[in-house]
Design a protein around this motif. Structure first.
Motif, PDB file in Angstrom:
ATOM      1  N   LYS A  11       0.834  -1.209   0.000  1.00 19.04           N
ATOM      2  CA  LYS A  11       0.000   0.000   0.000  1.00 19.04           C
ATOM      3  C   LYS A  11       0.868   1.258   0.000  1.00 19.04           C
ATOM      4  O   LYS A  11       0.610   2.204  -0.732  1.00 19.04           O
ATOM      5  N   TYR A  15       0.733   0.045  -4.522  1.00 24.47           N
ATOM      6  CA  TYR A  15       0.151  -1.146  -5.139  1.00 24.47           C
ATOM      7  C   TYR A  15      -1.183  -1.456  -4.478  1.00 24.47           C
ATOM      8  O   TYR A  15      -1.389  -1.202  -3.300  1.00 24.47           O
ATOM      9  N   LYS A  16      -2.086  -2.039  -5.260  1.00 23.63           N
ATOM     10  CA  LYS A  16      -3.418  -2.352  -4.771  1.00 23.63           C
ATOM     11  C   LYS A  16      -3.417  -3.572  -3.870  1.00 23.63           C
ATOM     12  O   LYS A  16      -2.671  -4.516  -4.082  1.00 23.63           O
ATOM     13  N   THR A  18      -5.230  -6.881  -2.979  1.00 27.13           N
ATOM     14  CA  THR A  18      -6.154  -7.846  -3.575  1.00 27.13           C
ATOM     15  C   THR A  18      -6.186  -9.075  -2.681  1.00 27.13           C
ATOM     16  O   THR A  18      -5.235  -9.350  -1.945  1.00 27.13           O
TER      17      THR A  18
END
Length: 99
Positions: A11, A15-16, A18
């Motif tokens: 984070k 970056y996401k 998931t």
């Protein structure tokens, strides 16, 4: 490194989050030993039908670059494990069982 620290680092770097990424990190945290991309794929397939080998490798290499996972090569194949937080040390790996 643990799962929450790994997710926080992702984070922090933009970056996401998931479910797949959390499950990958949970797998390595639980295994606590070097595992291959094939091992991870076998673990992920029941929950993520159609998951691609490319997705597995892309995430493994991202996590390795970010210092979440460490890697070594054994018999021409990369093996990954959760990065140790301790001082520099070495891991012995049995060539028969991988532990």
């Amino acid at each position: 490194m643990n799962v929450q620290e790994g997710l926080a680092l992702l984070k922090e770097k933009g970056y996401k989050y998931t479910d797949k990424r959390e499950d990958i990190l949970t797998y390595f945290s639980t295994e606590d030993r070097y595992r291959t991309a094939k091992d991870l794929l076998k673990f992920m397939e029941p929950n993520y039908e159609g998951i691609s080998v490319d997705t597995i490798y892309r995430n493994l290499h991202l996590f390795n670059q970010m210092g979440i996972l460490e890697s070594t090569e054994l018999n021409g194949e990369k093996h990954f494990r959760m990065k140790c937080d301790q001082h520099h040390h070495h891991h012995f790996i049995c060539k028969d069982c991988g532990i």
